[in-house]
Design a protein around this motif. Structure first.
Motif, PDB file in Angstrom:
ATOM      1  N   ALA A  86     -10.768  43.245 -48.578  1.00  0.00           N
ATOM      2  CA  ALA A  86     -10.338  41.931 -48.091  1.00  0.00           C
ATOM      3  C   ALA A  86     -10.234  41.929 -46.571  1.00  0.00           C
ATOM      4  CB  ALA A  86      -9.000  41.554 -48.715  1.00  0.00           C
ATOM      5  N   LEU A  87      -9.809  43.054 -45.981  1.00  0.00           N
ATOM      6  CA  LEU A  87      -9.657  43.123 -44.524  1.00  0.00           C
ATOM      7  C   LEU A  87     -10.991  42.954 -43.804  1.00  0.00           C
ATOM      8  CD1 LEU A  87      -7.080  46.042 -44.037  1.00  0.00           C
ATOM      9  CD2 LEU A  87      -6.668  43.587 -44.303  1.00  0.00           C
ATOM     10  N   VAL A  88     -12.079  43.437 -44.423  1.00  0.00           N
ATOM     11  CA  VAL A  88     -13.384  43.352 -43.757  1.00  0.00           C
ATOM     12  C   VAL A  88     -14.190  42.150 -44.239  1.00  0.00           C
ATOM     13  CG1 VAL A  88     -13.465  45.827 -43.347  1.00  0.00           C
ATOM     14  CG2 VAL A  88     -14.478  44.910 -45.437  1.00  0.00           C
ATOM     15  N   GLY A  89     -13.620  41.324 -45.120  1.00  0.00           N
ATOM     16  CA  GLY A  89     -14.310  40.112 -45.565  1.00  0.00           C
ATOM     17  C   GLY A  89     -15.307  40.304 -46.670  1.00  0.00           C
ATOM     18  N   VAL A  90     -15.315  41.479 -47.311  1.00  0.00           N
ATOM     19  CA  VAL A  90     -16.258  41.717 -48.401  1.00  0.00           C
ATOM     20  C   VAL A  90     -15.820  40.962 -49.653  1.00  0.00           C
ATOM     21  CG1 VAL A  90     -17.206  43.475 -49.927  1.00  0.00           C
ATOM     22  CG2 VAL A  90     -16.997  43.940 -47.491  1.00  0.00           C
ATOM     23  N   TRP A  91     -14.545  41.041 -49.985  1.00  0.00           N
ATOM     24  CA  TRP A  91     -13.980  40.271 -51.094  1.00  0.00           C
ATOM     25  C   TRP A  91     -13.098  39.171 -50.518  1.00  0.00           C
ATOM     26  CZ3 TRP A  91     -11.978  44.327 -55.210  1.00  0.00           C
ATOM     27  CH2 TRP A  91     -13.095  45.006 -55.748  1.00  0.00           C
ATOM     28  N   GLN A  92     -13.126  38.007 -51.170  1.00  0.00           N
ATOM     29  CA  GLN A  92     -12.305  36.890 -50.731  1.00  0.00           C
ATOM     30  C   GLN A  92     -10.997  36.875 -51.529  1.00  0.00           C
ATOM     31  OE1 GLN A  92     -13.091  34.928 -48.139  1.00  0.00           O
ATOM     32  NE2 GLN A  92     -14.907  36.227 -47.919  1.00  0.00           N
ATOM     33  N   PRO A  93      -9.865  36.764 -50.852  1.00  0.00           N
ATOM     34  CA  PRO A  93      -8.581  36.707 -51.573  1.00  0.00           C
ATOM     35  C   PRO A  93      -8.498  35.445 -52.436  1.00  0.00           C
ATOM     36  CG  PRO A  93      -8.257  37.126 -49.211  1.00  0.00           C
ATOM     37  CD  PRO A  93      -9.683  36.725 -49.391  1.00  0.00           C
ATOM     38  N   VAL A  94      -7.836  35.569 -53.591  1.00  0.00           N
ATOM     39  CA  VAL A  94      -7.583  34.382 -54.402  1.00  0.00           C
ATOM     40  C   VAL A  94      -6.369  33.618 -53.874  1.00  0.00           C
ATOM     41  CG1 VAL A  94      -8.646  35.316 -56.474  1.00  0.00           C
ATOM     42  CG2 VAL A  94      -6.222  35.777 -56.037  1.00  0.00           C
ATOM     43  N   ARG A  95      -5.531  34.326 -53.134  1.00  0.00           N
ATOM     44  CA  ARG A  95      -4.405  33.696 -52.447  1.00  0.00           C
ATOM     45  C   ARG A  95      -4.234  34.373 -51.105  1.00  0.00           C
ATOM     46  NH1 ARG A  95      -1.420  34.468 -57.284  1.00  0.00           N
ATOM     47  NH2 ARG A  95      -0.166  36.029 -56.206  1.00  0.00           N
ATOM     48  N   GLY A  96      -3.709  33.611 -50.155  1.00  0.00           N
ATOM     49  CA  GLY A  96      -3.424  34.189 -48.862  1.00  0.00           C
ATOM     50  C   GLY A  96      -4.636  34.224 -47.940  1.00  0.00           C
ATOM     51  N   LYS A  97      -4.412  34.718 -46.725  1.00  0.00           N
ATOM     52  CA  LYS A  97      -5.456  34.764 -45.711  1.00  0.00           C
ATOM     53  C   LYS A  97      -5.380  36.073 -44.927  1.00  0.00           C
ATOM     54  CE  LYS A  97      -7.353  30.622 -46.075  1.00  0.00           C
ATOM     55  NZ  LYS A  97      -8.784  30.408 -46.373  1.00  0.00           N
ATOM     56  N   VAL A  98      -6.554  36.503 -44.486  1.00  0.00           N
ATOM     57  CA  VAL A  98      -6.653  37.580 -43.509  1.00  0.00           C
ATOM     58  C   VAL A  98      -7.149  36.940 -42.218  1.00  0.00           C
ATOM     59  CG1 VAL A  98      -7.740  39.767 -42.908  1.00  0.00           C
ATOM     60  CG2 VAL A  98      -7.159  39.283 -45.292  1.00  0.00           C
ATOM     61  N   ARG A  99      -6.443  37.176 -41.125  1.00  0.00           N
ATOM     62  CA  ARG A  99      -6.770  36.499 -39.867  1.00  0.00           C
ATOM     63  C   ARG A  99      -6.970  37.500 -38.732  1.00  0.00           C
ATOM     64  NH1 ARG A  99      -5.625  31.032 -40.391  1.00  0.00           N
ATOM     65  NH2 ARG A  99      -4.263  30.476 -42.148  1.00  0.00           N
ATOM     66  N   LEU A 100      -7.912  37.169 -37.878  1.00  0.00           N
ATOM     67  CA  LEU A 100      -8.112  37.881 -36.624  1.00  0.00           C
ATOM     68  C   LEU A 100      -7.808  36.913 -35.491  1.00  0.00           C
ATOM     69  CD1 LEU A 100     -11.426  39.878 -37.237  1.00  0.00           C
ATOM     70  CD2 LEU A 100      -9.103  40.792 -37.129  1.00  0.00           C
ATOM     71  N   ASP A 101      -6.806  37.236 -34.683  1.00  0.00           N
ATOM     72  CA  ASP A 101      -6.364  36.353 -33.603  1.00  0.00           C
ATOM     73  C   ASP A 101      -6.087  34.947 -34.127  1.00  0.00           C
ATOM     74  OD1 ASP A 101      -6.680  38.509 -32.019  1.00  0.00           O
ATOM     75  OD2 ASP A 101      -8.197  37.656 -30.686  1.00  0.00           O
ATOM     76  N   GLY A 102      -5.529  34.848 -35.325  1.00  0.00           N
ATOM     77  CA  GLY A 102      -5.149  33.562 -35.896  1.00  0.00           C
ATOM     78  C   GLY A 102      -6.230  32.851 -36.670  1.00  0.00           C
ATOM     79  N   ALA A 103      -7.493  33.283 -36.571  1.00  0.00           N
ATOM     80  CA  ALA A 103      -8.599  32.634 -37.279  1.00  0.00           C
ATOM     81  C   ALA A 103      -8.873  33.375 -38.581  1.00  0.00           C
ATOM     82  CB  ALA A 103      -9.856  32.616 -36.420  1.00  0.00           C
ATOM     83  N   ALA A 104      -8.884  32.634 -39.700  1.00  0.00           N
ATOM     84  CA  ALA A 104      -9.187  33.253 -40.993  1.00  0.00           C
ATOM     85  C   ALA A 104     -10.609  33.782 -40.986  1.00  0.00           C
ATOM     86  CB  ALA A 104      -8.993  32.237 -42.114  1.00  0.00           C
TER      87      ALA A 104
END
Length: 582
Positions: A379-397
């Motif tokens: 999820a951190l590298v964007g390979v899988w998409q979370p079903v809930r929540g967000k991973v953000r870099l500098d505030g951008a999902a």
């Protein structure tokens, strides 16, 4: 055809629609070709009705010259038509091959391992091959069947009726072919995919098969799968081939029937001798497209099924739009209540993970096997998409970035390292055509692998082989580490990066993590050994998919590693003098 409001048009249909000018040209050529097909009938009619009664050699020579010219024109037009159809197939492939390849890559990330592997690419090949074959020519010729029947009726009603009955029988046979061949062709396609998957998996696991005595058993499985495929393929071939043979026999019988009817008419002086031959040729020509269509029905059914599968797949996985290009991240990674479900599954394996890291932080992710560590970093590298929540870099999902742009800011070393066929330099540079030698060498030095590479016979130009087979597991892992560090990414995620490393490799890994943090990168490391988290300052502990602890390394490790069982009380021993000793 105007688009229906609210209905999304198929990408395949759009790609073919872009070739509509070529199809119009093919249609016009088919018109000319079918008119020129009358050459043989008219030639025979003129020979029998004009040349033979008049015994005129000049007339015969003139007819031969005209017929030769028309036959040559027909051959040229037929050749051009076939080439245009072949190029239509090529144009379709060129328009869609990148999209189809993209779906092949993305599909396992959406539905897991329950996908059809390389089937989409084979489907595109099927459609292209059919368009470039003889099948489309038969379908372009079919609309001209009424013209030939009309000319047969012009010769005589009985000849026309005979040809019409034959046409109805063959068209009915075509419909029967459609219904009888649909399911066998579909079954054969599925069995072929199963057989190919078994062969590919056996090839990947050849060492395990040989070393553990599994070869004969896997060979038996292959034989069973291959036998099922052969039976299914034979059933499809039998249906198409059998009906094709019936169609050919009926066409020859029809030709003889027209000859017999013509002879009857000549006997009763209702037709000339030339009509006998001309009617026979015309009736045969009228039904030739039906015969050809039946002969190519198997490839038509396969192409149609491939078309339907591709259409569904491209609709399910629309092309990625290019979002607004964001600035490179420089300060923060935040994970906000992330919950993860594996692709193709419905079971939550990571729940409610929340933490934040600043530039220069290093995070070690620890926990027992099956606790969700690898799922979280996907999820951190964007390979899988979370079903809930967000991973953000500098505030951008992460979903606000295109995968290509996001990849420039991420370095990822997966648990199962696999390199691509090519040189070491190409693998380190992620096959960037604009990569410089300085950038490649800098990444290799940061990973501590430069000295190892230059000791090889061809240095950075060494071919790693298919799946990196020319390198040892440790060498491949260190090259993959250099690939993760290439381009100075802001977020570096390493999943058990020291699983195949020796002491020298462990030391190089620790130096690389520290160097990346010093330049302001965020480093996330999944590790089972303490050496893996030596260079980080934060620790995240996972258990059963939930965050058990997060914070400074010393504090969390002290909390996690503290004894869980109360030590036994000292045993008291009473001495002879009655004094208790412990």
């Amino acid at each position: 055809m105007a688009a229906v409001p609210g209905v999304r048009r198929s990408e395949l249909a759009d790609a073919l629609r872009a070739c509509r000018t070529a199809f119009v040209g093919v249609g016009l050529m088919s018109c000319m070709i079918n008119l020129l097909y009358l050459t043989g009938s008219i030639f025979m009619l003129e020979v029998y009705d004009r040349v033979l009664p008049s015994r005129s050699i000049p007339t015969l020579v003139g007819l031969i010259i005209i017929a030769s010219f028309l036959y040559a024109a027909q051959g040229v037009l037929d050749m051009i038509r076939n080439r245009i159809l072949g190029r239509i197939g090529t144009a379709l492939d060129e328009a869609l091959n990148k999209r189809v390849f993209d779906t092949v890559v993305r599909l396992p990330l959406l539905i897991g391992s329950r996908n059809e592997g390389l089937q989409p690419l084979r489907d595109l090949d099927n459609v292209r091959s059919f368009l470039g074959g003889m099948g489309p020519s038969a379908f372009f010729d079919l609309p001209w069947l009424p013209l030939y029947l009309a000319i047969c009726f012009a010769f005589h009603v009985m000849i026309g009726v005979t040809a019409l009955v034959g046409a109805i029988i063959l068209v009915g046979l075509t419909v029967v072919t459609e219904f009888m061949s649909r399911q066998p062709a579909k079954d054969a396609m599925g069995l072929a995919a199963q057989r190919n998957d078994l062969a590919a998996s056996s090839r990947r696991n050849a060492e395990v098969m040989v070393s553990m005595g599994m070869t004969s058993r896997m060979n038996q499985r292959w034989s069973e799968a291959n036998e099922k495929y052969l039976v299914g393929n034979q059933r499809a071939s039998d249906v198409a081939g059998g009906l094709g043979a019936v169609a050919k026999v009926l066409r020859m019988m029809l030709q003889s029937a027209v000859l017999a009817v013509g002879a009857y008419l000549v006997i009763h002086q209702e037709a000339t001798a030339g009509i006998i031959i001309a009617g026979s040729i015309l009736s045969a020509r009228a039904l030739a497209p039906v015969d050809l269509a039946i002969a190519h029905w198997k490839s038509f059914v396969a192409a149609r099924q491939s078309w339907q599968r591709l259409t569904r797949l491209l609709e399910q996985m629309p092309a990625q739009t290019m979002p607004t290009q964001l600035q490179a991240p420089t300060s923060r990674l935040s994970v906000e209540g992330v919950a993860m479900v594996p692709p193709g599954d419905q079971r939550l394996i990571v729940q409610d993970i929340t933490f934040a890291l600043a530039a220069g932080n290093g995070l070690g992710v620890i926990g027992p096997s099956g606790s969700g560590k690898s799922s979280l970093i996907r999820a951190l590298v964007g390979v899988w998409q979370p079903v809930r929540g967000k991973v953000r870099l500098d505030g951008a999902a992460l979903d606000q970035w295109s995968s290509d742009m996001l990849g420039r800011h991420i370095g990822y070393l997966p648990q199962d390292v696999e390199l691509f066929g090519g040189t070491i330099a190409q693998n380190i540079s992620r096959f960037d055509p604009e990569a410089t030698s300085d950038g490649i060498i800098a990444a290799a030095k940061e990973a501590g692998v430069h000295e190892m590479i230059i000791k090889m016979r061809e240095g950075y130009n060494t071919q790693v082989g298919e799946q990196g087979g020319a390198l040892s597991a440790g060498q491949a892992q260190r090259v993959a580490l250099a690939r993760a560090l290439y381009g100075n990414p802001f977020l570096i995620v390493l999943d058990e990066p020291n699983s195949n490393l020796d002491t020298e490799g462990d030391e190089a890994l620790t130096r690389a993590i520290r160097a990346a943090r010093e330049r302001g990168a965020i480093v996330v490391v999944v590790a089972h050994r303490p050496i893996g988290v030596e260079a980080v300052d934060q620790i995240l502990v996972l258990r059963d998919g939930r965050m058990q602890a997060f914070g400074p390394k010393e504090q969390v490790l002290a909390q996690v590693l503290q004894p869980r069982v109360t030590p036994p009380a000292p045993i008291k021993v009473v001495s002879e003098g009655g004094v208790a000793k412990s």
